[in-house]
Write an enzyme that holds these catalytic residues in place. Structure first.
Site, PDB file in Angstrom:
ATOM      1  NE  ARG A   1      -4.164   6.597  -7.432  1.00 57.09           N
ATOM      2  CZ  ARG A   1      -4.046   6.269  -6.156  1.00 57.09           C
ATOM      3  NH1 ARG A   1      -3.885   7.203  -5.245  1.00 57.09           N
ATOM      4  NH2 ARG A   1      -4.101   5.002  -5.795  1.00 57.09           N
TER       5      ARG A   1
ATOM      6  CD1 TRP B   1       7.344   6.567  -2.006  1.00 58.27           C
ATOM      7  CD2 TRP B   1       7.100   6.737  -4.225  1.00 58.27           C
ATOM      8  NE1 TRP B   1       8.601   6.548  -2.558  1.00 58.27           N
ATOM      9  CE2 TRP B   1       8.476   6.649  -3.927  1.00 58.27           C
ATOM     10  CE3 TRP B   1       6.706   6.845  -5.555  1.00 58.27           C
ATOM     11  CZ2 TRP B   1       9.468   6.674  -4.916  1.00 58.27           C
ATOM     12  CZ3 TRP B   1       7.690   6.871  -6.539  1.00 58.27           C
ATOM     13  CH2 TRP B   1       9.058   6.794  -6.217  1.00 58.27           C
TER      14      TRP B   1
ATOM     15  NE  ARG C   1      -7.092   1.755  -6.274  1.00 59.70           N
ATOM     16  CZ  ARG C   1      -5.968   1.908  -5.601  1.00 59.70           C
ATOM     17  NH1 ARG C   1      -4.876   2.262  -6.222  1.00 59.70           N
ATOM     18  NH2 ARG C   1      -5.929   1.707  -4.298  1.00 59.70           N
TER      19      ARG C   1
ATOM     20  CG  ASN D   1      -7.411  -2.385  -6.191  1.00 59.61           C
ATOM     21  OD1 ASN D   1      -6.532  -3.199  -5.953  1.00 59.61           O
ATOM     22  ND2 ASN D   1      -7.709  -1.421  -5.326  1.00 59.61           N
TER      23      ASN D   1
ATOM     24  CB  ILE E   1      -7.243  -7.524   7.228  1.00 58.21           C
ATOM     25  CG1 ILE E   1      -6.553  -7.570   8.600  1.00 58.21           C
ATOM     26  CG2 ILE E   1      -6.903  -8.792   6.451  1.00 58.21           C
ATOM     27  CD1 ILE E   1      -6.796  -8.798   9.417  1.00 58.21           C
TER      28      ILE E   1
ATOM     29  CG  ASP F   1      -2.093   0.908   1.106  1.00 59.17           C
ATOM     30  OD1 ASP F   1      -2.292   1.479   0.009  1.00 59.17           O
ATOM     31  OD2 ASP F   1      -2.812   1.089   2.094  1.00 59.17           O
TER      32      ASP F   1
HETATM   33  C1  FPP Z   1      -1.675   0.077  -3.443  1.00 63.91           C
HETATM   34  O1  FPP Z   1      -1.239   1.411  -3.410  1.00 63.91           O
HETATM   35  C2  FPP Z   1      -1.120  -0.676  -4.570  1.00 63.91           C
HETATM   36  C3  FPP Z   1      -1.840  -1.324  -5.537  1.00 63.91           C
HETATM   37  C4  FPP Z   1      -3.311  -1.345  -5.561  1.00 63.91           C
HETATM   38  C5  FPP Z   1      -1.199  -2.036  -6.648  1.00 63.91           C
HETATM   39  C6  FPP Z   1       0.102  -2.724  -6.366  1.00 63.91           C
HETATM   40  C7  FPP Z   1       0.770  -3.024  -7.652  1.00 63.91           C
HETATM   41  C8  FPP Z   1       2.108  -2.978  -7.904  1.00 63.91           C
HETATM   42  C9  FPP Z   1       3.125  -2.683  -6.877  1.00 63.91           C
HETATM   43  C10 FPP Z   1       2.611  -3.166  -9.285  1.00 63.91           C
HETATM   44  C11 FPP Z   1       2.486  -4.476  -9.940  1.00 63.91           C
HETATM   45  C12 FPP Z   1       2.715  -5.676  -9.109  1.00 63.91           C
HETATM   46  C13 FPP Z   1       3.341  -6.809  -9.509  1.00 63.91           C
HETATM   47  C14 FPP Z   1       3.190  -8.012  -8.666  1.00 63.91           C
HETATM   48  C15 FPP Z   1       4.155  -6.920 -10.716  1.00 63.91           C
HETATM   49  P1  FPP Z   1      -2.328   2.552  -3.571  1.00 63.91           P
HETATM   50  O2  FPP Z   1      -2.483   2.875  -4.997  1.00 63.91           O
HETATM   51  O3  FPP Z   1      -3.585   2.113  -2.890  1.00 63.91           O
HETATM   52  O4  FPP Z   1      -1.673   3.741  -2.794  1.00 63.91           O
HETATM   53  P2  FPP Z   1      -2.437   4.882  -1.969  1.00 63.91           P
HETATM   54  O5  FPP Z   1      -3.137   4.197  -0.829  1.00 63.91           O
HETATM   55  O6  FPP Z   1      -1.327   5.769  -1.519  1.00 63.91           O
HETATM   56  O7  FPP Z   1      -3.381   5.550  -2.908  1.00 63.91           O
END
Ligand code: FPP
Length: 249
Positions: free
Chosen positions: A35, A27, A73, A70, A197, A22
């Site tokens: 994003r 970031w 989004r 997701n 969770i 997360d």
């Molecule tokens: C959560 O951060 C992250 C995700 C929903 C996606 C994770 C995907 C990757 C790291 C890339 C691809 C993965 C693989 C296995 C190749 P967020 O977007 O919810 O962050 P935020 O809470 O700050 O908005």
């Protein structure tokens, strides 16, 4: 800093680590970027953490890459994430093979875009005989979906007369979950400071140690993983017993 330095007791490693990756969006935002820049950088953390787990001897690593929620989004973000998955899978197959890591996926893969599903299935097929570590991607996954599917499978077996009522127990449930054959995670890590969770492995995390860190996923590296495992090893895992019972065992 030498990130390979750690105080981990290799004899007491968690067999299975599950991670909610997360904080990619925040970031990126803190760097005045969009994003998806965070997701792209998150891939480096995926690579680093996978490598670190394999080097240490962790046997299963499950990453929550895309939840059923997701899809809500922005379209651009969903499309970029799906493309990122395809690109990463294609690029990393050789590395997975070199490191003897097999790929697996949990979730409703039938709803993934065809290209993503194809790349995933090809990755799973190409790495299926590797045995050092299993990398499990939770994709279009949610625990409530998985549990509903599990109940449906059990109901069908019961209705068909191949399963007795008294045989519906923990073992039977585990055999009908997506994680069939995979031991429950002993350590669950969530980055970015959120302490939830979020519909991830609700049944399987029954006795997992939960570790929450403020570190955003793109900043989560080997050193951060070592810290989480060291923290895990300082905990007393009682499984419902008393401290005294554990000491006398
Ligand atoms: C959560 O951060 C992250 C995700 C929903 C996606 C994770 C995907 C990757 C790291 C890339 C691809 C993965 C693989 C296995 C190749 P967020 O977007 O919810 O962050 P935020 O809470 O700050 O908005």
């Amino acid at each position: 800093m030498d990130t390979d330095q750690h105080n981990i007791d290799l004899k007491k490693l968690p067999k299975h680590i599950a991670i909610i990756m997360d904080g990619n969006g925040r970031w990126a935002k803190s760097r005045n970027q969009v994003r998806v820049f965070g997701h792209k950088n998150g891939v480096n953390s995926v690579r680093e953490v996978t490598e670190a787990c394999a080097e240490l001897g962790v046997q299963y690593l499950t990453l929550y890459a895309f939840s059923t929620e997701n899809w809500d989004r922005p379209k651009f973000e969903v499309n970029t994430l799906m493309k990122l998955l395809v690109d990463t899978l294609k690029k990393e197959i050789n590395t997975l093979n070199k490191n003897d890591i097999s790929l697996q996926a949990i979730g409703d893969l039938s709803k993934l875009p065809e290209k993503t599903r194809k790349a995933l299935l090809e990755g799973i097929e190409a790495t299926k005989t590797n045995s050092r570590m299993k990398l499990i991607l939770a994709l279009n996954y949610s625990s409530k979906w998985e549990i509903a599917e599990c109940i449906k499978k059990i109901a069908i077996q019961y209705a068909d007369g191949v399963l007795d009522l008294q045989d519906i127990n923990d073992k039977c449930i585990c055999e009908n979950l997506e994680t069939k054959g995979i031991p429950d995670p002993e350590l669950m890590i969530r980055t970015s400071g959120e302490q939830r969770i979020s519909n991830f492995l609700l049944y399987q995390l029954a006795y997992a140690e939960l570790y929450f860190t403020e570190t955003m996923w793109p900043d989560f590296n080997k050193a951060a993983l070592y810290k989480a495992i060291e923290n895990f090893q300082e905990r007393e895992r009682r499984f419902g017993k008393t401290s005294e019972q554990l000491k006398n065992a």
